[in-house]
Design a protein around this motif. Sequence first.
Motif, PDB file in Angstrom:
ATOM      1  N   GLU A 275      11.108  -7.348  13.048  1.00  0.00           N
ATOM      2  CA  GLU A 275       9.813  -6.675  13.144  1.00  0.00           C
ATOM      3  C   GLU A 275       9.933  -5.219  12.707  1.00  0.00           C
ATOM      4  OE1 GLU A 275       5.751  -6.718  13.646  1.00  0.00           O
ATOM      5  OE2 GLU A 275       7.099  -8.429  13.823  1.00  0.00           O
ATOM      6  N   MET A 276      11.031  -4.564  13.108  1.00  0.00           N
ATOM      7  CA  MET A 276      11.253  -3.178  12.693  1.00  0.00           C
ATOM      8  C   MET A 276      11.363  -3.086  11.177  1.00  0.00           C
ATOM      9  SD  MET A 276      13.911  -1.909  15.666  1.00  0.00           S
ATOM     10  CE  MET A 276      14.115  -0.234  15.061  1.00  0.00           C
ATOM     11  N   ALA A 277      12.071  -4.008  10.560  1.00  0.00           N
ATOM     12  CA  ALA A 277      12.232  -4.002   9.099  1.00  0.00           C
ATOM     13  C   ALA A 277      10.906  -4.279   8.398  1.00  0.00           C
ATOM     14  CB  ALA A 277      13.280  -5.026   8.679  1.00  0.00           C
ATOM     15  N   ASP A 278      10.167  -5.264   8.888  1.00  0.00           N
ATOM     16  CA  ASP A 278       8.873  -5.590   8.285  1.00  0.00           C
ATOM     17  C   ASP A 278       7.900  -4.419   8.391  1.00  0.00           C
ATOM     18  OD1 ASP A 278       9.846  -8.110   7.689  1.00  0.00           O
ATOM     19  OD2 ASP A 278       8.745  -9.126   9.302  1.00  0.00           O
ATOM     20  N   LEU A 279       7.896  -3.764   9.553  1.00  0.00           N
ATOM     21  CA  LEU A 279       6.989  -2.628   9.739  1.00  0.00           C
ATOM     22  C   LEU A 279       7.417  -1.425   8.922  1.00  0.00           C
ATOM     23  CD1 LEU A 279       6.196  -2.977  13.540  1.00  0.00           C
ATOM     24  CD2 LEU A 279       4.684  -3.486  11.597  1.00  0.00           C
ATOM     25  N   MET A 280       8.726  -1.284   8.646  1.00  0.00           N
ATOM     26  CA  MET A 280       9.180  -0.205   7.757  1.00  0.00           C
ATOM     27  C   MET A 280       8.653  -0.452   6.349  1.00  0.00           C
ATOM     28  SD  MET A 280      10.526   2.657   7.201  1.00  0.00           S
ATOM     29  CE  MET A 280      11.886   3.347   8.091  1.00  0.00           C
ATOM     30  N   ASP A 281       8.707  -1.696   5.900  1.00  0.00           N
ATOM     31  CA  ASP A 281       8.159  -2.033   4.583  1.00  0.00           C
ATOM     32  C   ASP A 281       6.662  -1.702   4.527  1.00  0.00           C
ATOM     33  OD1 ASP A 281      10.657  -2.960   3.811  1.00  0.00           O
ATOM     34  OD2 ASP A 281      10.153  -5.082   4.124  1.00  0.00           O
ATOM     35  N   LYS A 282       5.946  -2.058   5.582  1.00  0.00           N
ATOM     36  CA  LYS A 282       4.497  -1.770   5.634  1.00  0.00           C
ATOM     37  C   LYS A 282       4.255  -0.255   5.655  1.00  0.00           C
ATOM     38  CE  LYS A 282       0.295  -2.570   8.361  1.00  0.00           C
ATOM     39  NZ  LYS A 282      -0.422  -1.698   7.487  1.00  0.00           N
ATOM     40  N   ALA A 283       5.028   0.465   6.437  1.00  0.00           N
ATOM     41  CA  ALA A 283       4.846   1.913   6.520  1.00  0.00           C
ATOM     42  C   ALA A 283       5.110   2.580   5.173  1.00  0.00           C
ATOM     43  CB  ALA A 283       5.775   2.498   7.587  1.00  0.00           C
ATOM     44  N   LEU A 284       6.149   2.162   4.479  1.00  0.00           N
ATOM     45  CA  LEU A 284       6.433   2.716   3.150  1.00  0.00           C
ATOM     46  C   LEU A 284       5.293   2.418   2.187  1.00  0.00           C
ATOM     47  CD1 LEU A 284      10.223   1.922   2.780  1.00  0.00           C
ATOM     48  CD2 LEU A 284       9.184   4.195   2.703  1.00  0.00           C
ATOM     49  N   ALA A 285       4.798   1.203   2.204  1.00  0.00           N
ATOM     50  CA  ALA A 285       3.687   0.822   1.329  1.00  0.00           C
ATOM     51  C   ALA A 285       2.437   1.638   1.657  1.00  0.00           C
ATOM     52  CB  ALA A 285       3.407  -0.662   1.445  1.00  0.00           C
ATOM     53  N   ASP A 286       2.150   1.795   2.943  1.00  0.00           N
ATOM     54  CA  ASP A 286       0.987   2.580   3.367  1.00  0.00           C
ATOM     55  C   ASP A 286       1.076   4.026   2.860  1.00  0.00           C
ATOM     56  OD1 ASP A 286       0.037   0.357   4.685  1.00  0.00           O
ATOM     57  OD2 ASP A 286       0.457   1.133   6.699  1.00  0.00           O
ATOM     58  N   ILE A 287       2.241   4.607   2.990  1.00  0.00           N
ATOM     59  CA  ILE A 287       2.423   6.010   2.578  1.00  0.00           C
ATOM     60  C   ILE A 287       2.327   6.146   1.066  1.00  0.00           C
ATOM     61  CG2 ILE A 287       4.100   7.890   2.472  1.00  0.00           C
ATOM     62  CD1 ILE A 287       4.871   7.091   5.356  1.00  0.00           C
ATOM     63  N   GLN A 288       2.948   5.230   0.347  1.00  0.00           N
ATOM     64  CA  GLN A 288       2.923   5.304  -1.108  1.00  0.00           C
ATOM     65  C   GLN A 288       1.522   5.057  -1.665  1.00  0.00           C
ATOM     66  OE1 GLN A 288       6.051   2.529  -2.069  1.00  0.00           O
ATOM     67  NE2 GLN A 288       7.622   4.124  -2.014  1.00  0.00           N
ATOM     68  N   ASN A 289       0.725   4.270  -0.956  1.00  0.00           N
ATOM     69  CA  ASN A 289      -0.638   3.989  -1.408  1.00  0.00           C
ATOM     70  C   ASN A 289      -1.650   4.999  -0.903  1.00  0.00           C
ATOM     71  OD1 ASN A 289       0.211   1.693  -2.796  1.00  0.00           O
ATOM     72  ND2 ASN A 289      -0.002   0.403  -0.982  1.00  0.00           N
ATOM     73  N   GLY A 290      -1.166   5.976  -0.143  1.00  0.00           N
ATOM     74  CA  GLY A 290      -2.047   7.027   0.352  1.00  0.00           C
ATOM     75  C   GLY A 290      -2.723   6.607   1.596  1.00  0.00           C
TER      76      GLY A 290
END
Length: 106
Positions: free
Chosen positions: A91-106
Amino acid sequence: MSSFDKRKEGFENKFAHDEELRFKAEARRNKLLGAWAAEKLGLEGAEAEAYAKSVVLADFEEPGDEDVYRKVKGDFDAKGLDVSEHQLRREMADLMDKALADIQNG
């Protein structure tokens, strides 16, 4: 300024940018993890928000993710929830992927 100096400055700027992105992503991941964990713990509203913040703050205890893992796993164990190490780390890894995507997409 020589081309070496320009190149050095470029690398320094990229490093600073990458570190800022990593910091923001980890903070976002921890907040998302806190919200996920709060739901599993049966917390709602202000209690869930406060818990998510406590997970973010737990990350300042030591470098790396172990402090966050221990916080959430300890809370799950105290509540008697059966969440495996693998499930929590996934879950931590999946949420890190989501957080990176969220930040990169603004």
